[in-house]
Structures are given as C-alpha cells and as structure tokens.
Design an enzyme around this catalytic site. Structure first.
Site, PDB file in Angstrom:
ATOM      1  N   GLY A  29       0.791  -1.223   0.000  1.00  0.00           N
ATOM      2  CA  GLY A  29       0.000   0.000   0.000  1.00  0.00           C
ATOM      3  C   GLY A  29       0.821   1.268   0.000  1.00  0.00           C
ATOM      4  N   CYS A 237     -27.427  -9.607 -16.758  1.00  0.00           N
ATOM      5  CA  CYS A 237     -26.814  -9.334 -18.056  1.00  0.00           C
ATOM      6  C   CYS A 237     -27.795  -9.735 -19.168  1.00  0.00           C
ATOM      7  CB  CYS A 237     -25.512 -10.108 -18.199  1.00  0.00           C
ATOM      8  SG  CYS A 237     -24.789  -9.985 -19.846  1.00  0.00           S
ATOM      9  N   CYS A 240     -25.845 -12.761 -21.325  1.00  0.00           N
ATOM     10  CA  CYS A 240     -25.543 -14.071 -20.758  1.00  0.00           C
ATOM     11  C   CYS A 240     -26.405 -14.396 -19.537  1.00  0.00           C
ATOM     12  CB  CYS A 240     -24.068 -14.181 -20.397  1.00  0.00           C
ATOM     13  SG  CYS A 240     -23.619 -13.304 -18.892  1.00  0.00           S
ATOM     14  N   CYS A 262     -22.540  -7.530 -19.233  1.00  0.00           N
ATOM     15  CA  CYS A 262     -21.363  -7.690 -18.386  1.00  0.00           C
ATOM     16  C   CYS A 262     -20.272  -6.750 -18.875  1.00  0.00           C
ATOM     17  CB  CYS A 262     -20.816  -9.111 -18.476  1.00  0.00           C
ATOM     18  SG  CYS A 262     -21.909 -10.362 -17.851  1.00  0.00           S
ATOM     19  N   CYS A 268     -18.457 -12.870 -19.969  1.00  0.00           N
ATOM     20  CA  CYS A 268     -19.738 -12.962 -20.679  1.00  0.00           C
ATOM     21  C   CYS A 268     -19.650 -13.999 -21.815  1.00  0.00           C
ATOM     22  CB  CYS A 268     -20.094 -11.592 -21.238  1.00  0.00           C
ATOM     23  SG  CYS A 268     -21.842 -11.381 -21.623  1.00  0.00           S
TER      24      CYS A 268
END
Lengths: 289, 256
Positions: A29, A237, A240, A262, A268
């Site tokens: 970080g 979606c 899909c 998606c 997808c």
C-alpha cells in the site's frame, strides 16, 4: 523488431522499476516514487501500467489487457499489440490462461490464482489528494498514519446523499496500515482486492508504484452505522443472464432503449459459450452445436 | 500542585533577530493566561513555540500528559505531538480560514477531530457535531452548510466548536476576536468565558486587545521586543502597571 530493447524499455529502466515494485510489495500500500519514462502514448492512457507490465513481462508470459473489463476497446487492443510486437509474448483474452493481466478500472470477474499478476493503470495514486492538496502534507499523513481526513470525505458523502456515494476509487486500508486508492475500480470490485494474485499499481504521470501482495488484508473504509456495500446495477446481463457480474448500461436506440451487459467481456463470452442466454441474447453457434 | 504547562527558558531566534527570549512561566489547570504586547513583540512566536508549530531554539515546554505526567513536548516525537494536538490541545487561529476546512461542511469540520481520534459511528459523530454547534450558537439547520457561507463571527465560533469537541484541557488562542466588529466580539467573548469556566479549560490567549484579557484572563504577561517585561494578576497589571511599556499600553486605550 530489432530497433527496440526487449519490452520497449532499456534494461536499466526495467531494473529501476523492478526495484520499485519489490519495495512496493515489501510495504503493501505504500506509494514508491519511481522515475517514470516517456512512453509512446499520452499520459492518462496507461503509461504507468505499461511500464510496470514491461518490467515484469518475460518471453514465457501470456498477456491479457482489459479496459473497463473489455478486451476489445482501442486502449486494450493497442497495448496488447504493443507488447505482442516489442516483447513477443503470447496474448490471450481468457482470464485463466493469462499470467500477466493489465487492467484499467476493473478486476476480472473470475477469481485470479497464484502465479498471476494483475497490473492496474492508476491516474491519481494519492487517496487524500482531493482533501489535502499538498504532497508534503499527505506524505506526512501517511507516515504518521493520520487518516482522520479520509473519513471526513465519507462523512460528507452521507451528510449530502444519505449514504456513502463514493462509487469508484473507494479508499481501502491495506494490512491495517496504509490507506490506498485502489485506482478507479467500481466499489463492487473492492472485496476482490483480497486475492491470490500479485497486484501492482502503476501511475505514470504521478510517478508512483504501489502493490498488494497475495492474500493481503484489504479493508474498505466505512462507518459502523453505514457499513461498506459493494453495489452494481440491479439487473441481469442481457446477453448471458448473469446476475452476479458487474454491468455496463448500453443505450441501443434513440427511443430510450437500453441494455445491461457484463463489463467483463471474457466472462460474458464464456458464459454464453456454456449455453447461458440473457433477455436479449442469442445462443452462440458453438454452444448450439 | 502540578502545573498543566511549565515553560522554562524558552527562546526562539530568526537568524540574528530575536523572536522571543527567556520566557518562563507555569500554567495551572483551570487558569487562563493572557499574553499582550505590540505587533512584533514575539507573542505569536511564543504561542507557536508552545503549541509545537515552530521548534524553539532553547528551553523546555513541559505538558502534564494523561499517561506519563509532565513531558517535554519539544523533544516529543512528531506522532505524539500530533496526537496531543488533536486531543488535549486546541488551537484557535486569528483567521478562521486557517483553522477550518473551507470546502467541508460545518458538521464535517466539527467531526474531523473526532474521526481523527478514531470515532467511526456516523450517528454519534453527527450528534456531537449538532450539540457543539448549539453550544456555540449556530443553528442546527446550518450543519450541512460550508463555512464560506457563514459570517466572520460564525466562522470563528465554528472554529471554536471544532477545537473543543474532543474536550481538550489546554487551548491556545491567537487573537480570537481579531477582525470582528465590537458587538460580535462581545458575544464571542461572552461565549468563550462561559465555555472556559464550564469546561474548566486552561488557556493561553495572545491578543493586543486589553478588554479581551480583562474579561478572560486570570494572569497577564506583557511582552516587548521578545522579552517578558511584566507579569502578574490581570487586574493588578492593568490597574497598577509598573513597567514603562505597560503604562504606555494601558494609557493608550481610548475611553469612550
């Protein structure tokens, strides 16, 4: 391509970037300054991510690039071509086959595994930037762990909107120490930051590299009475039928018609290949066979 | 009795020039001390040295910390000093713009200190922000307004609320009434006096306004050219000034 060194950057530069990466992994970080080079693309198009990718790629790697989850946008296609030409790596669109994935603003839906590297393109690495404009002061705040200000931003969100309205670049605390900007990924992706793959963040214009090693504890900041909630569009979606993936809203005509798809195109495509069909989708030929 | 703040032999030089020199005093819990003097006499330098904003060249500033008793804040590590700065200490700037975050709502300004010491419950933070806005006479429906929408007097009161919300024991004030008109000054002083007495605060107030110290301060320190020229109880110093400069200062006040 003999005009350029392997992976475009010269060896000294790659060594310098690898040192920054190692330091970043050693201090999860923490933003490590590095001497960012000019790349053959404008700032803001992923110069940081490209330099990190160039430093980690080897001829044995398989490379994948996504831009907002999609493999087929201009930015993704040109970065993929760039490394195909300069580093002679194999490229793929399949998340599971890739060893290095460079991404802009998304984490793939499919869980990443050990041995994979996820490289993020970062526009502004400093999570405190818009609260405290002085770099000298923000560095001091990081070193003294003086992070009260980050919660002031979330407080302002709730006071204004009734809930935490920050929906992307949602600040996280890494391994209980550094507060980090996870790049502008939607906060839907924040829980996935605890993963088995190595995550490297490169900010070219701002000249910073930071990292999250595998299995590192990454916690999204929140309030006790306003806990962190990953959000997505409340739809399935349309291609899909997935109800769990992050969706893009696409306007399809000038009469208010729209569809949700998606944002992860590979995810997808795999689902459609497996025979899933959404509201507006058609079965793929290979699935029908 | 242990003093809350013990200052010994404090000096600060700017190159060849004297900021302030040979300052020593004790401040006891619940006591308010005024520092008066003309512009350039070293009042603000002294206050900044006491509050840890500027490192002094010599001397000690001992503060009676909750954990370890008297401790030198000059030698203290930066995180410790910052922690003091947002818990037991408060600093009220002359210009509220220096002490407030102008782009953040009043509630956020008051809540910042709470969040800096680890408050993580939005409802409670908001409740104490509302409570403190009430105590400094700012209407509760202004809680989501930005300070730049406030008048000068309100900004100053907001700054006071923001500083006192964590229940500090020692408040540094640098000309808290500077730049305000007299009626607003009077109300602010009234408010400050109430808060100081209610919370049993100790305070160090720097000002050139003798009326402010007459009203707020128990003890007075008069500075000139970086030196302390006279100290004593406020009434004693103001009614029976001994040093030539103090006499000048007291006689310079216009009687209306």
């Amino acid at each position: 391509m003999t005009e350029y060194n392997y992976a475009y950057l010269d060896e000294q530069t790659k060594r310098m970037i690898r040192r920054a990466i190692l330091k970043g992994i050693a201090i999860p970080g923490y933003q490590v300054p590095f001497a960012s080079r000019e790349m053959p693309m404008p700032y803001g198009w992923g110069t940081g991510g490209v330099q990190v990718s160039a430093a980690v790629l080897t001829p044995d790697d398989t490379f994948k690039v996504i831009d907002q989850g999609a493999d087929d946008t201009t930015n993704a296609v040109s970065i993929r071509k760039f490394f195909e030409r300069t580093a002679q790596v194999r490229v793929t669109e399949a998340t599971a086959d890739a060893t290095v994935i460079q991404t802009r603003h998304r984490i793939p839906e499919q869980d990443l595994a050990e041995g994979q590297i996820l490289v993020y393109q970062v526009p502004i690495p400093e999570p405190l930037r818009f609260l405290e404009p002085r770099e000298t002061e923000t560095r001091k705040m990081h070193s003294l762990e003086d992070y009260g200000l980050m919660h002031v931003k979330l407080y302002e969100d709730i006071a204004q909107h009734g809930h935490i309205a920050t929906s992307y670049a949602y600040p996280v605390k890494v391994e209980g120490r550094y507060v980090m900007d996870p790049s502008p990924i939607p906060k839907f992706d924040n829980p996935k930051l605890n993963m088995a793959a190595i995550q490297l963040f490169g900010a070219g214009r701002e000249q910073r590299i930071y990292a999250v090693p595998p299995y590192t504890d990454v916690v999204s900041l929140d309030f006790d009475d306003h806990p962190f909630e990953p959000t997505k569009a409340d739809h399935a979606c349309d291609l899909c039928g997935s109800e769990t993936s992050y969706l893009d809203e696409v306007i399809i005509d000038d009469a208010g018609g729209r569809m949700f798809v998606c944002s992860d195109t590979d995810f997808c495509r795999c689902r459609r290949a497996a025979g899933h069909v959404g509201r507006l989708g058609t079965a793929l030929p290979e699935a029908a066979e | 009795m242990t003093p809350l703040l013990r200052v010994t032999d404090l000096s600060k030089f700017y190159g060849q020039r004297v900021g302030c020199t040979d300052v020593a005093f004790n401040l006891f819990p619940g006591e308010v001390m005024g520092i008066v003097g003309e512009s350039g006499s070293g009042k603000s330098t002294l206050l900044n040295c006491l509050a840890g904003h500027v490192p002094p060249d010599t001397g000690e500033v001992l503060f009676d910390t909750r954990a370890d008793g008297l401790k030198d804040t000059v030698q203290m590590s930066e995180p410790e000093r910052r922690m003091l700065g947002r818990t037991d200490w408060a600093f009220v700037h002359q210009n509220p713009r220096d002490g407030l975050r102008m782009g953040i709502s009043a509630g956020g300004n008051v809540g910042e200190r709470l969040m800096a010491v680890g408050a993580r419950h939005y409802g409670e933070i908001r409740e104490s922000a509302t409570d403190w806005l009430g105590r400094v006479e700012i209407a509760a429906d202004r809680i989501d307004d930005k300070p730049r929408a406030f008048s000068g007097g309100m900004q100053q009161r907001l700054q006071i609320a923001r500083n006192l919300v964590t229940g500090p024991r020692l408040v540094f004030m640098d000309e808290p009434t500077g730049g305000l008109d007299v009626s607003v000054q009077a109300r602010l002083l009234d408010l400050l006096r109430g808060l100081v007495r209610q919370m049993g605060l100790s305070a160090v107030i720097v000002t050139h306004d003798l009326a402010v110290v007459r009203l707020l301060a128990d003890r007075l320190m008069v500075m000139k050219s970086g030196h302390v020229v006279e100290t004593g109880l406020t009434d004693q110093v103001l009614d029976d000034p001994q040093h030539a400069y103090t006499q000048l200062l007291v006689s310079s006040v216009l009687q209306v």
